[in-house]
Design a protein around this motif. Sequence first.
Motif, PDB file in Angstrom:
ATOM      1  N   GLY A  51       6.471 -13.855   1.540  1.00  0.00           N
ATOM      2  CA  GLY A  51       6.703 -13.958   3.227  1.00  0.00           C
ATOM      3  C   GLY A  51       5.697 -13.488   4.597  1.00  0.00           C
ATOM      4  O   GLY A  51       6.333 -13.715   5.228  1.00  0.00           O
ATOM      5  N   SER A  52       4.963 -12.365   4.004  1.00  0.00           N
ATOM      6  CA  SER A  52       4.903 -11.548   5.547  1.00  0.00           C
ATOM      7  C   SER A  52       3.169 -12.941   5.474  1.00  0.00           C
ATOM      8  O   SER A  52       2.346 -12.820   5.646  1.00  0.00           O
ATOM      9  CB  SER A  52       3.896 -10.360   4.631  1.00  0.00           C
ATOM     10  N   ASN A  53       3.059 -11.437   6.745  1.00  0.00           N
ATOM     11  CA  ASN A  53       1.723 -12.114   7.409  1.00  0.00           C
ATOM     12  C   ASN A  53       0.526 -10.587   7.596  1.00  0.00           C
ATOM     13  O   ASN A  53       0.361 -10.095   8.234  1.00  0.00           O
ATOM     14  CB  ASN A  53       1.577 -12.617   8.765  1.00  0.00           C
ATOM     15  N   GLY A  54       0.027 -10.755   6.296  1.00  0.00           N
ATOM     16  CA  GLY A  54      -1.208 -10.093   5.901  1.00  0.00           C
ATOM     17  C   GLY A  54      -0.974  -8.508   5.106  1.00  0.00           C
ATOM     18  O   GLY A  54      -1.993  -7.609   4.491  1.00  0.00           O
ATOM     19  N   CYS A  55      -0.233  -8.262   4.754  1.00  0.00           N
ATOM     20  CA  CYS A  55       0.962  -7.448   4.005  1.00  0.00           C
ATOM     21  C   CYS A  55       0.313  -7.919   2.701  1.00  0.00           C
ATOM     22  O   CYS A  55       0.351  -9.240   1.775  1.00  0.00           O
ATOM     23  CB  CYS A  55       2.566  -6.585   3.810  1.00  0.00           C
ATOM     24  N   THR A  56      -0.284  -6.856   1.994  1.00  0.00           N
ATOM     25  CA  THR A  56      -0.366  -6.969   0.454  1.00  0.00           C
ATOM     26  C   THR A  56      -0.354  -5.512  -0.600  1.00  0.00           C
ATOM     27  O   THR A  56       0.402  -4.671  -0.005  1.00  0.00           O
ATOM     28  CB  THR A  56      -2.304  -6.035   0.263  1.00  0.00           C
ATOM     29  N   ILE A  57      -0.180  -5.999  -1.775  1.00  0.00           N
ATOM     30  CA  ILE A  57       0.285  -4.756  -2.822  1.00  0.00           C
ATOM     31  C   ILE A  57      -0.111  -3.223  -2.232  1.00  0.00           C
ATOM     32  O   ILE A  57       0.668  -1.716  -2.232  1.00  0.00           O
ATOM     33  CB  ILE A  57       0.427  -5.324  -3.989  1.00  0.00           C
ATOM     34  N   GLY A  58      -1.308  -3.295  -1.469  1.00  0.00           N
ATOM     35  CA  GLY A  58      -2.074  -1.803  -1.697  1.00  0.00           C
ATOM     36  C   GLY A  58      -1.107  -1.199  -0.186  1.00  0.00           C
ATOM     37  O   GLY A  58      -1.475   0.015   0.157  1.00  0.00           O
ATOM     38  N   HIS A  59      -0.604  -1.941   0.312  1.00  0.00           N
ATOM     39  CA  HIS A  59       0.033  -1.362   1.310  1.00  0.00           C
ATOM     40  C   HIS A  59       2.023  -1.431   1.178  1.00  0.00           C
ATOM     41  O   HIS A  59       2.081  -0.421   1.478  1.00  0.00           O
ATOM     42  CB  HIS A  59       0.581  -2.591   2.758  1.00  0.00           C
ATOM     43  N   ILE A  60       2.176  -1.458  -0.061  1.00  0.00           N
ATOM     44  CA  ILE A  60       3.368  -0.768  -0.501  1.00  0.00           C
ATOM     45  C   ILE A  60       3.667  -0.576  -1.682  1.00  0.00           C
ATOM     46  O   ILE A  60       3.246  -0.069  -2.200  1.00  0.00           O
ATOM     47  CB  ILE A  60       4.082  -2.193  -1.055  1.00  0.00           C
ATOM     48  N   THR A  61       4.515   0.482  -0.910  1.00  0.00           N
ATOM     49  CA  THR A  61       4.897   1.959  -1.777  1.00  0.00           C
ATOM     50  C   THR A  61       6.388   1.348  -2.533  1.00  0.00           C
ATOM     51  O   THR A  61       7.432   1.498  -1.801  1.00  0.00           O
ATOM     52  CB  THR A  61       4.675   3.382  -1.391  1.00  0.00           C
ATOM     53  N   LEU A  62       7.240   1.819  -3.568  1.00  0.00           N
ATOM     54  CA  LEU A  62       8.237   1.861  -4.539  1.00  0.00           C
ATOM     55  C   LEU A  62       8.123   3.285  -4.404  1.00  0.00           C
ATOM     56  O   LEU A  62       7.976   4.092  -4.360  1.00  0.00           O
ATOM     57  CB  LEU A  62       8.392   1.728  -5.682  1.00  0.00           C
ATOM     58  N   MET A  63       9.680   3.441  -3.388  1.00  0.00           N
ATOM     59  CA  MET A  63       9.559   5.501  -3.268  1.00  0.00           C
ATOM     60  C   MET A  63      11.192   5.491  -4.516  1.00  0.00           C
ATOM     61  O   MET A  63      11.615   5.055  -3.899  1.00  0.00           O
ATOM     62  CB  MET A  63       9.733   5.581  -1.685  1.00  0.00           C
ATOM     63  N   LYS A  64      10.621   6.429  -5.127  1.00  0.00           N
ATOM     64  CA  LYS A  64      12.207   6.710  -5.891  1.00  0.00           C
ATOM     65  C   LYS A  64      12.471   8.261  -5.336  1.00  0.00           C
ATOM     66  O   LYS A  64      12.315   8.743  -4.873  1.00  0.00           O
ATOM     67  CB  LYS A  64      11.178   7.363  -7.141  1.00  0.00           C
ATOM     68  N   VAL A  65      14.258   7.826  -5.874  1.00  0.00           N
ATOM     69  CA  VAL A  65      15.312   8.385  -4.832  1.00  0.00           C
ATOM     70  C   VAL A  65      16.800   8.057  -5.642  1.00  0.00           C
ATOM     71  O   VAL A  65      17.058   7.725  -6.959  1.00  0.00           O
ATOM     72  CB  VAL A  65      15.599   7.782  -3.823  1.00  0.00           C
ATOM     73  N   ARG A  66      16.743   9.609  -5.752  1.00  0.00           N
ATOM     74  CA  ARG A  66      18.470  10.164  -6.374  1.00  0.00           C
ATOM     75  C   ARG A  66      19.062   9.029  -5.931  1.00  0.00           C
ATOM     76  O   ARG A  66      20.204   8.996  -4.150  1.00  0.00           O
ATOM     77  CB  ARG A  66      18.385  11.318  -6.096  1.00  0.00           C
ATOM     78  N   THR A  67      20.393   9.156  -6.981  1.00  0.00           N
ATOM     79  CA  THR A  67      21.233   8.154  -7.116  1.00  0.00           C
ATOM     80  C   THR A  67      22.526   9.083  -7.186  1.00  0.00           C
ATOM     81  O   THR A  67      22.651   9.529  -7.802  1.00  0.00           O
ATOM     82  CB  THR A  67      21.501   6.663  -6.747  1.00  0.00           C
ATOM     83  N   LYS A  80       3.905  -0.082   4.627  1.00  0.00           N
ATOM     84  CA  LYS A  80       2.743   0.552   5.592  1.00  0.00           C
ATOM     85  C   LYS A  80       2.441   0.108   6.504  1.00  0.00           C
ATOM     86  O   LYS A  80       1.837   0.959   7.277  1.00  0.00           O
ATOM     87  CB  LYS A  80       1.723   1.993   5.170  1.00  0.00           C
ATOM     88  N   LYS A  81       2.574  -0.950   6.234  1.00  0.00           N
ATOM     89  CA  LYS A  81       1.235  -1.765   7.608  1.00  0.00           C
ATOM     90  C   LYS A  81       2.325  -2.420   8.523  1.00  0.00           C
ATOM     91  O   LYS A  81       1.992  -2.502   9.977  1.00  0.00           O
ATOM     92  CB  LYS A  81       0.607  -3.457   6.356  1.00  0.00           C
ATOM     93  N   CYS A  82       3.477  -2.693   8.328  1.00  0.00           N
ATOM     94  CA  CYS A  82       4.492  -3.592   8.663  1.00  0.00           C
ATOM     95  C   CYS A  82       5.231  -2.812   9.071  1.00  0.00           C
ATOM     96  O   CYS A  82       6.226  -3.063   9.878  1.00  0.00           O
ATOM     97  CB  CYS A  82       4.823  -4.842   8.718  1.00  0.00           C
ATOM     98  N   GLY A  83       5.902  -2.260   8.501  1.00  0.00           N
ATOM     99  CA  GLY A  83       7.044  -1.441   8.615  1.00  0.00           C
ATOM    100  C   GLY A  83       8.128  -1.321   8.000  1.00  0.00           C
ATOM    101  O   GLY A  83       9.580  -0.427   7.929  1.00  0.00           O
ATOM    102  N   TYR A  84       8.053  -2.395   7.282  1.00  0.00           N
ATOM    103  CA  TYR A  84       9.181  -2.128   6.740  1.00  0.00           C
ATOM    104  C   TYR A  84       9.354  -1.802   5.401  1.00  0.00           C
ATOM    105  O   TYR A  84       8.981  -0.963   4.763  1.00  0.00           O
ATOM    106  CB  TYR A  84       9.251  -3.904   5.443  1.00  0.00           C
TER     107      TYR A  84
END
Length: 56
Positions: free
Chosen positions: A40-56, A15-19
């Motif tokens: 490898g990021s500049n300031g991104c933390t675990i709180g910014h990152i989400t694992l989105m569950k998707v169907r395969t 959510k922070k850098c848009g990756y």
Amino acid sequence: MSAAMVRWSYIVVCKKCGYISAEKLPEQEAKDLRHSHIEGSNGCTIGHITLMKVRT
């Protein structure tokens, strides 16, 4: 009629850098990618990152 088994994969979103990961990954690989992104990021933390569950 038989029920089809649903398979799930994950994409990593920051959510922070848009990756957004380009691939749908198994859960453990997505968790590993999450940690790699944080290292490898500049300031991104675990709180910014989400694992989105998707169907395969």
